[in-house]
Enzyme design. Structure first.
Site, PDB file in Angstrom:
ATOM      1  N   GLU A   1      -3.990 -18.214 -20.366  1.00  0.00           N
ATOM      2  CA  GLU A   1      -4.304 -19.201 -19.338  1.00  0.00           C
ATOM      3  C   GLU A   1      -5.139 -20.311 -19.971  1.00  0.00           C
ATOM      4  OE1 GLU A   1      -6.381 -19.508 -14.926  1.00  0.00           O
ATOM      5  OE2 GLU A   1      -7.284 -18.244 -16.457  1.00  0.00           O
TER       6      GLU A   1
ATOM      7  N   ASP B 221      -6.555 -13.963 -19.185  1.00  0.00           N
ATOM      8  CA  ASP B 221      -7.304 -14.810 -18.271  1.00  0.00           C
ATOM      9  C   ASP B 221      -8.273 -15.701 -19.042  1.00  0.00           C
ATOM     10  OD1 ASP B 221      -8.218 -15.320 -15.425  1.00  0.00           O
ATOM     11  OD2 ASP B 221     -10.089 -14.585 -16.283  1.00  0.00           O
TER      12      ASP B 221
ATOM     13  N   ASN C 164       0.852  -1.185   0.000  1.00  0.00           N
ATOM     14  CA  ASN C 164       0.000   0.000   0.000  1.00  0.00           C
ATOM     15  C   ASN C 164       0.886   1.233   0.000  1.00  0.00           C
ATOM     16  OD1 ASN C 164      -1.863   2.019   0.434  1.00  0.00           O
ATOM     17  ND2 ASN C 164      -2.879   1.035   2.145  1.00  0.00           N
TER      18      ASN C 164
END
Length: 611
Positions: free
Chosen positions: A351, A322, A130
């Site tokens: 993928e 993906d 972060n």
């Protein structure tokens, strides 16, 4: 009266500008091979208007939804600058947008994508670091920061990645593959960002489009590469277009939701029923992920232009796609070819989560398997899930005829099925699988697996945190295998980004990984060399990577016991070599009649020149 006229003019101006709410792609570039751009215009009832432009218009298409216009312009031969696209009612202009053609980067078309000389570091964008606590939540987005929830948003962002590039580079990685960063405004579980709701906009909780460019520049300054996770198969249910579809068949509908069977073998099965093929490819992953119809030319064009736009805009070095094999076969092949035609040295990794080498090979460009059906995906790189499966079992299986190190041997024995074995992504885990260090709890097993990934053919991929021993139990939910990297958040009890902040065992994991992957960086014999492997004996697996000038001997002893290798068996690979240096220990290895190796130990022997 004068003031009334002015007010009426202002009202007319703002009313005119409000007619067009979205323009996608928002701009384009001069000199693109993909010169005919289909621009989506969106606004209430804009289909009633006529379109004019000072760019050549080759087609205007209206759909059943009057809020859309698809305007195709030809940018071929046009110089960079601002052009006008206007909507007219009769002869009166009611709306106008300035459409920009930008200057293209020098050499953009010839950019070199990632390849087998790279090591890819996969990080979960929300769980890595972060860097900017001010963007943890956003007023316009539903899912707010909740670090206490395993599947909540934890606040990792683009600035956090930038802040820790030193760490990633020191580890030996040369490329970053991040999970998706585009806006995901689903009400929950949005941290994974695979249900995107605006594919031209970085999610504000990760940063801005401009910060994404800063990440790309920071990587390129270091000689590193950026791989964007791209989703062609589905969007999120809250995507602005899903809420107001251009046409019914923009999505696969049954009507509405229909669950995928996830049986991807139906995509290549010549005996499969049409019903089964339909419910695999056209079915949805989940109700929150509407399935896109790439057989619709409008959808396909939109996705193709969006991918090219991001490559050009953010100066990308690759895409990871993906659920590649869940797309319409013909549509995704056209999508892939269009991108590779624009960037012939680029790389796209798909993928393809299948468990047999022949089925994985089917999805690689120029595959001898898919050629049987006269099909070509044009996809350069596929993910080696069969090797992933073998790794998950081989190092812990009770040795037998077909279990143990023989599973690695048998996997590589299938290399003849692939057109390009160097363009296989090799990995032991990712963000969807069980954590490697949960499957194998001992560092000795980790070292054996990393030794193999660092020396086998293909493109190795590491999953963030494994290099410090991070684990996670997938049975407890996906959030458990996507834990926060220690030190990525202010106030963390430990900072594992530094050697001083890591424990002794974490440094042992990290140092071993960094040693091998930094050694690998300039080893062409590993990147592009041939492989000769020998049948495992007593759970010792030996293979050689070699070319015309160099040779590397890899010895993986998966037995708990020390072993003595009779080197005569390897004469065809050892001929002329008398000694070498073990990369792991740095010790000289004399190659006489025998070679002693400790239990659960690896040797990576860089051979001296032949004598």
């Amino acid at each position: 009266m004068k003031y009334i006229v002015i007010l009426m003019g202002l009202f007319s101006f703002f009313n005119m500008q409000a007619q067009i709410e979205r323009v996608e792609p928002p701009f384009w570039w001069e000199g693109m091979q993909y010169a005919e751009v289909q621009i989506l215009l969106y606004g209430k009832n804009i289909a009633q208007y006529r379109v004019e432009s000072d760019l050549p218009i080759t087609n205007v298409l209206k759909t059943e939804n009057p809020n859309y216009l698809f305007v195709t312009i030809d940018t071929k031969g046009k110089k960079a600058g601002n052009y006008s696209i206007s909507l007219l009612q009769k002869n009166k202009k009611v709306a106008n947008v300035a459409y920009e053609l930008k200057h293209r980067r020098e050499g953009s078309a010839l950019r070199k994508g990632f390849d087998s000389s790279d090591v890819i570091y996969l990080l979960m964008s929300d769980r890595f670091a972060n860097g900017n606590p001010n963007n943890n939540s956003h007023s316009a987005l539903t899912d707010k920061l909740n670090r206490e929830a395993s599947d909540g948003r934890h606040g990792g962002d683009i600035q956090g990645i930038i802040d820790h590039l030193d760490y990633i580079q020191t580890l030996g990685a040369t490329a970053i593959w991040h999970t998706p960063l585009c806006e995901d405004n689903e009400p929950q579980h949005s941290y994974h960002t695979y249900a995107q709701t605006d594919v031209y906009k970085i999610d504000p909780r990760y940063g801005t489009n401009e910060e994404y460019i800063q990440l790309s520049k920071a990587l390129h300054k270091r000689g590193m590469k950026l791989i964007k996770d791209y989703v062609t198969n589905h969007w999120g249910s809250q995507h602005w277009m899903v809420k107001d579809l251009p046409c019914y068949d923009w999505l696969h509908q049954f009507p509405g939701y229909g669950q995928s069977t996830f049986r991807m073998s139906t995509q290549m099965d010549s005996n499969a029923s049409e019903w089964d093929k339909k419910y695999c490819e056209k079915g949805w992953f989940a109700p929150s992920m509407p399935d896109l119809n790439q057989a619709n030319p409008l959808v396909l064009n939109y996705l193709t232009q969006n991918a090219i736009w991001w490559i050009e805009y953010a100066d990308l070095d690759g895409l990871r796609v993906d659920t590649y094999s869940y797309n319409d076969k013909e549509g995704i092949a056209k999508w892939t070819k269009a991108i590779m035609d624009e960037y012939p040295h680029f790389n796209i990794m798909g993928e393809v989560w299948l468990n047999q080498s022949a089925q994985v090979s089917y999805w690689q460009k120029d595959s001898p398997i898919s050629a049987i059906q006269s099909y070509n995906t044009y996809l350069p790189t596929v993910m080696d899930f069969p090797l992933f499966n073998a790794i998950g079992e081989a190092f812990r299986a009770a040795p037998s005829w077909d279990k143990g190190m023989i599973q690695l041997y048998d996997n590589f024995a299938n290399d003849f099925l692939y057109k390009d074995i160097n363009n296989l992504l090799i990995f032991a885990e990712n963000h969807d699988t069980e954590r490697l260090n949960h499957v194998y709890t001992k560092i000795a097993d980790y070292k054996l697996i990393i030794s193999m990934l660092a020396t086998a053919r293909g493109i190795p991929q590491l999953y963030y945190g494994s290099e410090i021993g991070m684990a996670g139990d997938k049975s407890k939910g996906d959030g458990h295998i996507r834990q926060d990297f220690p030190g990525g958040w202010e106030g963390d009890a430990q900072n594992a980004f530094t050697a001083a902040g890591r424990t002794a065992i974490q440094n042992e994991y990290y140092d071993f990984t960094a040693k091998l992957f930094n050694w690998r960086k300039d080893k062409a014999v590993i990147h592009y060399g041939k492989t000769k492997q020998y049948l495992p004996e007593n759970e010792v697996y030996v293979y050689f990577r070699y070319n015309d000038t160099e040779s590397v001997m890899v010895v993986l002893n998966n037995s708990e016991k020390p072993q003595t290798l009779q080197l005569k068996r390897f004469t065809e690979s050892l001929a002329g070599f008398l000694r070498g240096t073990d990369v792991v220990s740095g010790k000289e290895i004399v190659l006489g009649d025998t070679l002693e190796i400790g239990g659960k130990t690896s040797f990576i022997i860089m051979m001296d020149k032949k004598e």
